[in-house]
Design a protein around this motif. Structure first.
Motif, short mmCIF file in Angstrom:
data_model
loop_
_atom_site.label_atom_id
_atom_site.label_comp_id
_atom_site.label_asym_id
_atom_site.label_seq_id
_atom_site.Cartn_x
_atom_site.Cartn_y
_atom_site.Cartn_z
N UNK A 33 0.66 -1.07 -0.21
CA UNK A 33 -0.34 -0.42 0.04
C UNK A 33 1.13 1.58 0.25
N UNK A 34 0.79 2.21 -0.68
CA UNK A 34 0.47 3.45 -1.28
C UNK A 34 0.29 4.90 0.14
N UNK A 35 1.43 5.22 0.75
CA UNK A 35 0.16 6.45 1.60
C UNK A 35 1.41 7.66 1.19
N UNK A 36 0.56 8.71 0.63
CA UNK A 36 1.06 10.88 0.42
C UNK A 36 1.25 11.27 1.88
N UNK A 37 2.08 11.78 2.34
CA UNK A 37 2.17 12.88 3.62
C UNK A 37 2.79 13.73 3.22
N UNK A 38 2.59 14.74 3.98
CA UNK A 38 3.27 16.50 3.88
C UNK A 38 3.12 16.64 5.09
N UNK A 39 4.25 17.75 5.00
CA UNK A 39 5.05 18.78 6.50
C UNK A 39 5.58 19.99 5.50
N UNK A 40 4.32 21.00 6.72
CA UNK A 40 5.34 22.36 6.33
C UNK A 40 5.88 22.72 6.66
N UNK A 41 6.01 23.56 6.98
CA UNK A 41 6.94 24.38 8.45
C UNK A 41 6.52 24.70 9.43
N UNK A 42 7.38 23.84 10.18
CA UNK A 42 6.43 24.01 11.50
C UNK A 42 5.33 23.58 12.32
N UNK A 43 5.15 22.16 12.00
CA UNK A 43 3.87 21.39 11.65
C UNK A 43 4.02 19.87 11.32
N UNK A 44 3.03 19.43 11.69
CA UNK A 44 3.48 18.12 11.79
C UNK A 44 3.07 17.70 10.53
N UNK A 45 4.10 16.16 10.34
CA UNK A 45 3.84 15.59 9.08
C UNK A 45 1.78 15.04 9.48
N UNK A 46 1.49 14.97 7.93
CA UNK A 46 -0.20 14.92 8.08
C UNK A 46 -0.03 13.92 6.86
N UNK A 47 -1.03 13.10 7.08
CA UNK A 47 -1.20 11.98 5.54
C UNK A 47 -2.54 12.89 5.24
N UNK A 48 -2.33 12.43 3.92
CA UNK A 48 -2.99 13.43 2.92
C UNK A 48 -3.38 11.97 1.57
#
Length: 122
Positions: A33-48
């Motif tokens: 299975x594949x997930x895409x995640x993102x992390x913005x400056x100063x924020x926690x990584x989140x699942x997209x």
């Protein structure tokens, strides 16, 4: 060596589109299975978004639902994230990850790419 490599990031104006790719080397993505995640400056990584091994099941974070589409081409050993109607708050480093489980939590994944920067700005 197992590697995931993201590409397709860049600078785009609000309302624009980008298509991210996640290519695997050293292993076949069709087992995972594949997930895409993102992390913005100063924020926690989140699942997209995430997609099952077969590609028949997908899931999206509420913040991207209706704008992002995940897909996979197992013949090309690649997973994609089509991002439309981009907003400044989508700005982040985007990562793909492979794992045996699936979902929007990073606990399901144990192989990670290095990330690609997406910047949405006028």
């Amino acid at each position: 060596q197992l590697q995931l490599v993201e590409s397709g990031g860049g600078l785009v104006q609000p309302g624009g589109s980008l298509k991210l790719s996640c290519a695997a080397s050293g292993f076949t993505l069709d087992l995972f299975a594949i997930g895409w995640f993102r992390q913005a400056p100063g924020k926690e990584r989140e699942g997209v978004s995430c997609i099952s091994v077969s590609g028949e099941s997908t899931n999206y974070a509420d913040s991207v639902k209706g704008r992002f589409t995940i897909s996979r081409d197992n013949a090309k050993n690649t997973v994609y994230l089509q991002m439309n109607s981009l907003k400044p708050e989508d700005t982040a480093v985007y990562y793909c990850a492979a794992g045996w489980g699936w979902g929007l939590s990073d606990i399901h994944y144990n192989h990670w790419g290095q990330g690609t920067q997406v910047t949405v700005s006028s």
